[in-house]
Motif scaffolding. Sequence first.
Motif, PDB file in Angstrom:
ATOM      1  N   ALA A 140       6.218  22.573 -45.805  1.00 43.69           N
ATOM      2  CA  ALA A 140       5.504  22.488 -44.591  1.00 43.69           C
ATOM      3  C   ALA A 140       3.883  23.002 -44.574  1.00 43.69           C
ATOM      4  N   ILE A 141       3.052  22.551 -43.997  1.00 45.98           N
ATOM      5  CA  ILE A 141       1.739  22.915 -43.638  1.00 45.98           C
ATOM      6  C   ILE A 141       1.789  24.502 -43.160  1.00 45.98           C
ATOM      7  N   ARG A 142       1.306  25.414 -43.634  1.00 45.03           N
ATOM      8  CA  ARG A 142       1.323  26.631 -42.802  1.00 45.03           C
ATOM      9  C   ARG A 142       0.532  26.517 -41.567  1.00 45.03           C
ATOM     10  N   VAL A 143       1.189  27.112 -40.408  1.00 47.63           N
ATOM     11  CA  VAL A 143       0.354  27.054 -39.206  1.00 47.63           C
ATOM     12  C   VAL A 143      -0.874  27.381 -39.054  1.00 47.63           C
ATOM     13  N   ASP A 144      -1.268  28.570 -39.779  1.00 47.71           N
ATOM     14  CA  ASP A 144      -2.458  29.115 -39.766  1.00 47.71           C
ATOM     15  C   ASP A 144      -3.541  27.915 -40.270  1.00 47.71           C
ATOM     16  N   ASN A 145      -3.041  27.189 -41.222  1.00 44.63           N
ATOM     17  CA  ASN A 145      -4.066  26.157 -41.800  1.00 44.63           C
ATOM     18  C   ASN A 145      -4.106  25.076 -40.644  1.00 44.63           C
ATOM     19  N   ALA A 146      -2.766  24.636 -40.373  1.00 46.24           N
ATOM     20  CA  ALA A 146      -2.819  23.550 -39.562  1.00 46.24           C
ATOM     21  C   ALA A 146      -3.649  23.463 -38.320  1.00 46.24           C
ATOM     22  N   MET A 147      -3.444  25.017 -37.522  1.00 51.12           N
ATOM     23  CA  MET A 147      -4.344  25.046 -36.467  1.00 51.12           C
ATOM     24  C   MET A 147      -5.789  25.176 -36.456  1.00 51.12           C
ATOM     25  N   ASP A 148      -6.316  25.550 -37.495  1.00 48.15           N
ATOM     26  CA  ASP A 148      -7.774  25.423 -37.765  1.00 48.15           C
ATOM     27  C   ASP A 148      -8.296  24.051 -37.727  1.00 48.15           C
ATOM     28  N   ILE A 149      -7.425  23.270 -38.507  1.00 44.41           N
ATOM     29  CA  ILE A 149      -7.850  21.775 -38.762  1.00 44.41           C
ATOM     30  C   ILE A 149      -7.503  21.132 -37.378  1.00 44.41           C
ATOM     31  N   ILE A 150      -6.578  21.220 -36.699  1.00 42.05           N
ATOM     32  CA  ILE A 150      -6.262  20.427 -35.350  1.00 42.05           C
ATOM     33  C   ILE A 150      -7.545  20.957 -34.439  1.00 42.05           C
ATOM     34  N   HIS A 151      -7.888  22.205 -34.433  1.00 41.09           N
ATOM     35  CA  HIS A 151      -9.113  22.735 -33.301  1.00 41.09           C
ATOM     36  C   HIS A 151     -10.267  21.965 -33.865  1.00 41.09           C
ATOM     37  N   GLN A 152     -10.424  21.672 -35.090  1.00 42.15           N
ATOM     38  CA  GLN A 152     -11.782  20.991 -35.423  1.00 42.15           C
ATOM     39  C   GLN A 152     -11.496  19.515 -35.060  1.00 42.15           C
ATOM     40  N   LEU A 153     -10.340  18.923 -35.273  1.00 40.28           N
ATOM     41  CA  LEU A 153     -10.169  17.711 -34.992  1.00 40.28           C
ATOM     42  C   LEU A 153     -10.442  17.377 -33.439  1.00 40.28           C
ATOM     43  N   HIS A 154      -9.885  18.302 -32.648  1.00 40.75           N
ATOM     44  CA  HIS A 154      -9.919  18.277 -31.106  1.00 40.75           C
ATOM     45  C   HIS A 154     -11.252  18.366 -30.486  1.00 40.75           C
ATOM     46  N   THR A 155     -12.153  19.344 -31.244  1.00 39.88           N
ATOM     47  CA  THR A 155     -13.532  19.839 -30.765  1.00 39.88           C
ATOM     48  C   THR A 155     -14.752  18.859 -31.270  1.00 39.88           C
ATOM     49  N   VAL A 159     -12.836  17.178 -39.634  1.00 38.61           N
ATOM     50  CA  VAL A 159     -13.004  18.475 -40.404  1.00 38.61           C
ATOM     51  C   VAL A 159     -13.844  18.592 -41.111  1.00 38.61           C
ATOM     52  N   VAL A 160     -14.793  19.639 -40.800  1.00 41.57           N
ATOM     53  CA  VAL A 160     -16.022  19.889 -41.768  1.00 41.57           C
ATOM     54  C   VAL A 160     -15.438  20.732 -43.148  1.00 41.57           C
ATOM     55  N   ARG A 161     -15.538  20.426 -44.070  1.00 37.01           N
ATOM     56  CA  ARG A 161     -15.249  21.223 -45.369  1.00 37.01           C
ATOM     57  C   ARG A 161     -16.538  21.539 -46.185  1.00 37.01           C
ATOM     58  N   PRO A 162     -16.592  22.913 -46.372  1.00 37.03           N
ATOM     59  CA  PRO A 162     -17.939  23.298 -47.293  1.00 37.03           C
ATOM     60  C   PRO A 162     -17.669  22.884 -48.805  1.00 37.03           C
ATOM     61  N   TRP A 163     -18.531  23.059 -49.647  1.00 35.37           N
ATOM     62  CA  TRP A 163     -18.396  22.927 -51.099  1.00 35.37           C
ATOM     63  C   TRP A 163     -17.476  23.670 -51.474  1.00 35.37           C
ATOM     64  N   LEU A 164     -16.486  23.156 -52.394  1.00 37.49           N
ATOM     65  CA  LEU A 164     -15.292  24.157 -52.976  1.00 37.49           C
ATOM     66  C   LEU A 164     -15.791  25.280 -53.598  1.00 37.49           C
ATOM     67  N   ASP A 165     -14.793  26.216 -53.694  1.00 38.91           N
ATOM     68  CA  ASP A 165     -15.183  27.564 -54.434  1.00 38.91           C
ATOM     69  C   ASP A 165     -16.182  28.265 -53.975  1.00 38.91           C
ATOM     70  N   PHE A 271     -18.875  19.357 -47.639  1.00 39.31           N
ATOM     71  CA  PHE A 271     -18.264  18.638 -49.124  1.00 39.31           C
ATOM     72  C   PHE A 271     -17.753  17.227 -48.418  1.00 39.31           C
ATOM     73  N   ASP A 272     -18.029  16.263 -49.260  1.00 42.89           N
ATOM     74  CA  ASP A 272     -17.949  14.875 -48.963  1.00 42.89           C
ATOM     75  C   ASP A 272     -16.518  14.654 -49.653  1.00 42.89           C
ATOM     76  N   VAL A 273     -15.616  14.512 -48.793  1.00 40.25           N
ATOM     77  CA  VAL A 273     -14.076  14.491 -49.301  1.00 40.25           C
ATOM     78  C   VAL A 273     -14.008  12.959 -49.726  1.00 40.25           C
ATOM     79  N   GLU A 274     -14.524  12.010 -49.089  1.00 40.83           N
ATOM     80  CA  GLU A 274     -14.539  10.680 -49.320  1.00 40.83           C
ATOM     81  C   GLU A 274     -15.050  10.156 -50.711  1.00 40.83           C
ATOM     82  N   LEU A 275     -16.178  11.018 -50.966  1.00 37.77           N
ATOM     83  CA  LEU A 275     -16.754  10.663 -52.119  1.00 37.77           C
ATOM     84  C   LEU A 275     -16.428  11.372 -53.254  1.00 37.77           C
ATOM     85  N   HIS A 276     -16.221  12.794 -53.257  1.00 39.10           N
ATOM     86  CA  HIS A 276     -15.414  13.518 -54.147  1.00 39.10           C
ATOM     87  C   HIS A 276     -14.087  13.683 -54.429  1.00 39.10           C
TER      88      HIS A 276
END
Length: 280
Positions: A140-155, A159-165, A271-276
């Motif tokens: 199961a996805i940890r709720v702490d991760n899920a709520m951050d993603i859901i908040h970004q989707l709602h607002t 979901v905006v992701r920075p470059w990895l590492d 970070f462009d998920v679709e590209l990378h």
Amino acid sequence: MATGSTLTVTTCDGTQYEGFIHSLDTPSDLAVVKIKPRPTDTPIKWPVLQMSSNLNLRPGDWVVAIGSPFGLHNTVTAGVVSSGRRRNEEIGTGSDVRVEYIQTDCVVHEGSSGGPLINLDGEVVGINTTRAESEGISFAIRVDNAMDIIHQLHTQGRVVRPWLDCTLGCRMVTLTSQVRQQLRKQGPMTSIPPTSGGVIVTSVFPDSPCAKANLGEGDVIVAVFKAMGLKIQQPVRFTVKRSIPLDIDWDGRTRRWETQDVEVEVTPEEFDVELHGDGA
């Protein structure tokens, strides 16, 4: 499914509503669904589940998974937590390296995905997503991760992701003796700098901060120098050990090793998920 797709939402009493996908995040397999009220209905304030935190979740804690496997609505299974932090590399699912998973022995099948994982206080600690090929291992996805993603989707609708590492745009692995032994057996990275520690760069994304600083596959970062309270667009200085080719002698293997200081600028670029993809 895509943003704007329509679907039917069925409540626990069998009432059906028309809904549509407000926003969708494919790497985490999460979406926000908006339900359209029926014209003949009186306004309803639906009860909502209380979201917990994963800070106090421990191996051995009892949890309950709710879902609709095989179309069997409101199916409930129980189990215990085996691990509160599994990464997608361990379970072979998802493409967001920042999402972590809870491993349980709750029985989860197709149709259970998206249902809540609940602790004995009735609070949501995760969102059921997948299982291993054998019974007794589900995730199961940890709720702490899920709520951050859901908040970004709602607002923001995405979901905006920075470059990895650390927003640097490279993948790195701690250079342990086991990793060193494995890398020596591989083709392009058989030459490893003679250092007892550090992290080795295994890949660099095109146009990333690391690429612009000329960091390359096989470089070993042995030290990082930065000021306290690092800010965006502030240079970070790495001490890097890398191989420098010399004149080739008769065996074709002559090289020397050089230590260089490399400045990498921390950047807010997305970070462009679709590209990378997941960068693997």
